[in-house]
Design an enzyme around this catalytic site. Structure first.
Site, PDB file in Angstrom:
ATOM      1  N   HIS A 122       0.876  -1.180   0.000  1.00 53.45           N
ATOM      2  CA  HIS A 122       0.000   0.000   0.000  1.00 53.45           C
ATOM      3  C   HIS A 122       0.911   1.228   0.000  1.00 53.45           C
ATOM      4  O   HIS A 122       2.024   1.165   0.531  1.00 53.45           O
ATOM      5  CB  HIS A 122      -0.827  -0.060   1.289  1.00 53.45           C
ATOM      6  CG  HIS A 122      -1.906   0.965   1.400  1.00 53.45           C
ATOM      7  ND1 HIS A 122      -1.659   2.255   1.787  1.00 53.45           N
ATOM      8  CD2 HIS A 122      -3.248   0.888   1.189  1.00 53.45           C
ATOM      9  CE1 HIS A 122      -2.802   2.926   1.830  1.00 53.45           C
ATOM     10  NE2 HIS A 122      -3.781   2.116   1.466  1.00 53.45           N
ATOM     11  N   ASP A 199       2.862  -4.357   8.079  1.00 50.66           N
ATOM     12  CA  ASP A 199       1.691  -3.504   7.925  1.00 50.66           C
ATOM     13  C   ASP A 199       0.467  -4.402   8.113  1.00 50.66           C
ATOM     14  O   ASP A 199       0.125  -5.193   7.228  1.00 50.66           O
ATOM     15  CB  ASP A 199       1.722  -2.863   6.525  1.00 50.66           C
ATOM     16  CG  ASP A 199       0.424  -2.150   6.173  1.00 50.66           C
ATOM     17  OD1 ASP A 199      -0.576  -2.321   6.898  1.00 50.66           O
ATOM     18  OD2 ASP A 199       0.406  -1.427   5.157  1.00 50.66           O
ATOM     19  N   GLN A 202      -4.685  -4.775   7.116  1.00 52.72           N
ATOM     20  CA  GLN A 202      -5.699  -5.716   6.613  1.00 52.72           C
ATOM     21  C   GLN A 202      -5.636  -7.073   7.308  1.00 52.72           C
ATOM     22  O   GLN A 202      -6.334  -7.996   6.905  1.00 52.72           O
ATOM     23  CB  GLN A 202      -5.534  -5.907   5.090  1.00 52.72           C
ATOM     24  CG  GLN A 202      -5.745  -4.655   4.277  1.00 52.72           C
ATOM     25  CD  GLN A 202      -7.174  -4.111   4.343  1.00 52.72           C
ATOM     26  OE1 GLN A 202      -8.103  -4.800   4.775  1.00 52.72           O
ATOM     27  NE2 GLN A 202      -7.354  -2.872   3.939  1.00 52.72           N
ATOM     28  N   LYS A 225     -10.551   0.228  10.733  1.00 54.55           N
ATOM     29  CA  LYS A 225     -10.818  -0.955   9.895  1.00 54.55           C
ATOM     30  C   LYS A 225     -11.220  -2.158  10.749  1.00 54.55           C
ATOM     31  O   LYS A 225     -11.504  -3.222  10.229  1.00 54.55           O
ATOM     32  CB  LYS A 225      -9.564  -1.302   9.083  1.00 54.55           C
ATOM     33  CG  LYS A 225      -9.215  -0.273   8.012  1.00 54.55           C
ATOM     34  CD  LYS A 225      -8.005  -0.731   7.233  1.00 54.55           C
ATOM     35  CE  LYS A 225      -7.336   0.391   6.478  1.00 54.55           C
ATOM     36  NZ  LYS A 225      -8.060   0.779   5.261  1.00 54.55           N
ATOM     37  N   CYS A 363      -4.821   2.585  -3.536  1.00 55.94           N
ATOM     38  CA  CYS A 363      -3.553   3.063  -2.952  1.00 55.94           C
ATOM     39  C   CYS A 363      -2.427   2.061  -3.195  1.00 55.94           C
ATOM     40  O   CYS A 363      -1.585   1.850  -2.304  1.00 55.94           O
ATOM     41  CB  CYS A 363      -3.688   3.355  -1.466  1.00 55.94           C
ATOM     42  SG  CYS A 363      -4.840   4.660  -1.122  1.00 55.94           S
TER      43      CYS A 363
HETATM   44  N1  PMP Z   1      -1.967  -0.524   4.608  1.00 61.26           N
HETATM   45  C1  PMP Z   1      -2.942  -1.252   4.027  1.00 61.26           C
HETATM   46  C2  PMP Z   1      -2.642  -2.644   3.553  1.00 61.26           C
HETATM   47  C3  PMP Z   1      -4.225  -0.700   3.887  1.00 61.26           C
HETATM   48  O1  PMP Z   1      -5.186  -1.410   3.315  1.00 61.26           O
HETATM   49  C4  PMP Z   1      -4.460   0.611   4.372  1.00 61.26           C
HETATM   50  C5  PMP Z   1      -5.825   1.258   4.240  1.00 61.26           C
HETATM   51  N2  PMP Z   1      -6.419   1.134   2.995  1.00 61.26           N
HETATM   52  C6  PMP Z   1      -3.413   1.310   4.956  1.00 61.26           C
HETATM   53  C7  PMP Z   1      -2.181   0.710   5.058  1.00 61.26           C
HETATM   54  C8  PMP Z   1      -3.582   2.716   5.459  1.00 61.26           C
HETATM   55  O2  PMP Z   1      -4.411   2.767   6.547  1.00 61.26           O
HETATM   56  P1  PMP Z   1      -4.869   4.173   7.163  1.00 61.26           P
HETATM   57  O3  PMP Z   1      -5.447   4.949   6.013  1.00 61.26           O
HETATM   58  O4  PMP Z   1      -5.892   3.801   8.157  1.00 61.26           O
HETATM   59  O5  PMP Z   1      -3.669   4.819   7.733  1.00 61.26           O
END
Ligand code: PMP
Length: 409
Positions: A122, A199, A202, A225, A363
């Site tokens: 991401h 990270d 998910q 999430k 993203c």
């Molecule tokens: N890493 C992953 C794998 C994600 O799916 C996301 C959110 N789409 C993020 C990081 C970023 O999370 P946040 O916007 O809550 O900081």
């Protein structure tokens, strides 16, 4: 017993109608919905206990501090952290990773060093490292994926070496539904003398997570999430590593003593919690992990695994559909493309039927390039979704296909 009807009753928003259709919320990878007990925890906090934490000696300040710290303990337990010392509240995964990339990266990376990431990251586990690399002269390298979307671990083995200082990887992909072998990567990193950052944006909401068992040095996730409020997330780090790091943000609370020209810093985890934190949100996250704990993360995982499998099977019935990622060992989300229909048009048409899915690059632009598509559509499930919602999605997609057929080039 995992009773999904009972679970659904906990989420007031699931009763919403979009036009004359009942909402089908399949955008959980972007953010989850919130159960009543999390909403109640926020209201109760503001109605009964609101005050600034750690500083005051009056009753409300003590209650607010206790609620905030209790939440820290709950989240630490939920993630299998050995204690609360390494459990830092942040705004979310993005801020957690930035914290590491600044406070650890700027201090420890040098020209000639390497940070090893993957092609499936991401942007929030990529851009902070690009900035750190630009600032320090370190080099970023990437583990490629194989055709099925799984990481090429042989190549990872070749890429990890004496120059590697940190390996960073998403635990579960927000596009491909893969669960990456982070335990193995962490072991390979350790053998090379590198640190491992996971990270978990998910994974923490969907799989049982134990940071000790993962063998990682840093773990990041987002409250919003995993049934919690927006504005709160977590960085767990090994205390001995956090201890050696410089602060990320400077200001109130993170200090021990301040002189005009220099300061000393507070103990962990407060050294990384500058200024007034999102207190109510942290308390709400505590209520969220309580609920997840009650449901049992093994049960949540099993429910989503089954639902994901059902969705994969039903979606595969659609002629010409392309589903991304491996067939097996998936989390509960499905990214796909239909021939002749742009994912954006698709999600707009589904919205008219009350079905919320996501379309775009999620993203993960480098991954989209690797897949050779500008965007995909994504249906992502959570602990309250049911097979009938998958059926409504598939039926709506079939109608969308027919709608767009005359415009096909
Ligand atoms: N890493 C992953 C794998 C994600 O799916 C996301 C959110 N789409 C993020 C990081 C970023 O999370 P946040 O916007 O809550 O900081």
């Amino acid at each position: 017993m995992y009773d999904v009807d009972e679970i659904r009753r906990e989420f007031p928003i699931l009763d919403r109608r979009i036009g004359d259709k009942r909402l089908v919320y399949l955008d959980n990878a972007a953010t989850s919905q919130k159960p009543r007990r999390v909403l109640d925890a926020l209201t109760k906090y503001y109605e009964r206990h609101n005050a600034n934490i750690h500083r005051g000696v009056h009753r409300l300040a003590e209650e607010a501090t206790a609620a905030y710290e209790e939440s820290r303990a709950k989240v630490a337990r939920f993630l299998g952290a050995p204690g609360t010392t390494g459990l830092v509240f942040t705004r979310g995964t993005t801020e957690s990773i930035n914290l590491v990339a600044y406070a650890w990266g700027r201090k420890n990376l040098r020209e000639g060093d390497e940070v090893l990431l993957t092609e499936v990251e991401h942007h929030s586990n990529l851009v902070p490292w690009q900035l750190a690399a630009q600032a320090t002269g370190a080099r970023l390298r990437f583990v490629p994926i194989r055709e099925d979307g799984t990481l090429d671990m042989e190549e990872a083995g070749r890429l990890i070496g004496p120059k590697t200082k940190l390996v960073g990887c998403i635990h579960a992909s927000n596009v491909l539904a893969t669960i990456n072998p982070v335990v193995k990567l962490a072991r390979m990193a350790r053998e090379a003398g590198a640190l491992m950052l996971v990270d978990g944006a998910q994974s923490a909401p969907h799989l049982p997570v134990d940071v000790e068992a993962l063998g990682c040095d840093f773990f990041a996730c987002s409250g919003h999430k995993m049934l919690g409020p927006t504005g709160v997330g977590v960085l767990w780090g090994r205390p001995e590593i956090l201890e050696e790091m410089d602060p990320f943000l400077g200001g109130g609370e993170m200090i021990r003593e301040v002189r005009l020209d220099h300061s000393t810093y507070n103990d962990l985890p407060y050294k990384f919690e500058a200024g007034t934190m999102n207190i109510a949100q942290a308390v709400g996250l505590g209520a969220a992990v309580d609920y997840l704990g009650e449901l049992g993360m093994e049960n949540v995982r099993e429910h989503e695994r089954r639902l994901g499998e059902y969705a994969y099977g039903r979606l595969s019935e659609l002629e010409g559909i392309e589903i991304y990622g491996p067939k097996e060992e998936r989390t509960g989300l499905v990214s796909f493309s239909l021939p002749d229909v742009h994912p954006h048009d698709l999600s707009q048409l589904l919205d008219e039927e009350g079905i919320a899915i996501r379309s775009g690059h999620h993203c993960a632009q480098p991954l989209m390039r690797r897949l050779g598509v500008p965007a995909t559509a994504r249906a992502s499930f959570y602990l309250y979704n049911v097979e009938e919602e998958v059926d409504r999605l598939v039926e709506a997609l079939a109608r969308a296909r027919e709608f767009f057929r005359p415009y096909a080039i």
